[in-house]
Scaffold this motif. Structure first.
Motif: not given
Length: 185
Positions: A35-38, A64, A67-69, A127-128, A162-163
């Protein structure tokens, strides 16, 4: 032979892929996208650079993911010349080390070529929107050095991505064994 990737090409779009995973699934980039990165990592079983940091790769990937990565590892080496990197041995390693991320096999090496992967490890932080924001090292420790207290470059960069959606401007490239390309005969 050691290889060093080029500097980050900010905004470069992640090429799609669909590859077999060691857990029996077939996964695409869309399946592992966070959701926030890969984070897409090119690693292999036999490389001493990867072996030397594997515990930290596992730790950082697990952190990670929380943290949504999204995180994935891909092995693209020629397994005829390097049987330690075979799919069966990849499966055994992923199980033995309890990888928190999928470990995919790029048998025809098309994904490594599409990404321009140079070495193992080679880290691509997106990034996302799947725009490249990081292509650097895991951390400040060199092969054989104690990493205690060192900078977690990859982890910190991915948290920043992510941020904010943007990676750090200054990045130190990864270093590792060159990808073992198949002969084009």
């Amino acid at each position: 032979m050691a290889g060093t990737p080029p500097v980050c090409n900010f905004g470069w779009e992640a090429p799609g892929f669909t590859l077999p995973a060691t857990d029996g699934r077939t996964l695409s980039l869309a399946d592992i996208k966070g959701e926030l990165g890969t984070l897409v990592m090119f690693i292999c079983n036999h490389c001493p650079y990867v072996i030397g940091i594997r515990d930290r790769i596992i730790r950082d990937a697990g952190d990670l993911l929380k943290q949504g990565v999204g995180v994935v590892a891909i092995s693209s080496n020629d397994t005829t010349a390097y049987p330690a990197d075979s799919f069966d041995k990849m499966r055994a390693l992923a199980e033995a080390e309890n990888f928190p991320f999928p470990y995919l096999y790029d048998e025809d090496q098309s994904v490594a070529r599409a990404y321009g992967a140079v070495c193992t490890p080679d880290f691509f932080g997106f990034n996302a929107d799947l725009g490249l924001q990081y292509r650097g090292r895991l951390d400040a420790a060199r092969m054989g050095q104690d990493p205690t207290g060192g900078s977690r470059d990859l982890f910190n960069a991915m948290v920043q991505i992510a941020e904010t959606g943007n990676g750090p401007k200054d990045q130190v490239p990864s270093m590792g064994c060159s990808i073992k390309w198949k002969d084009k005969n």
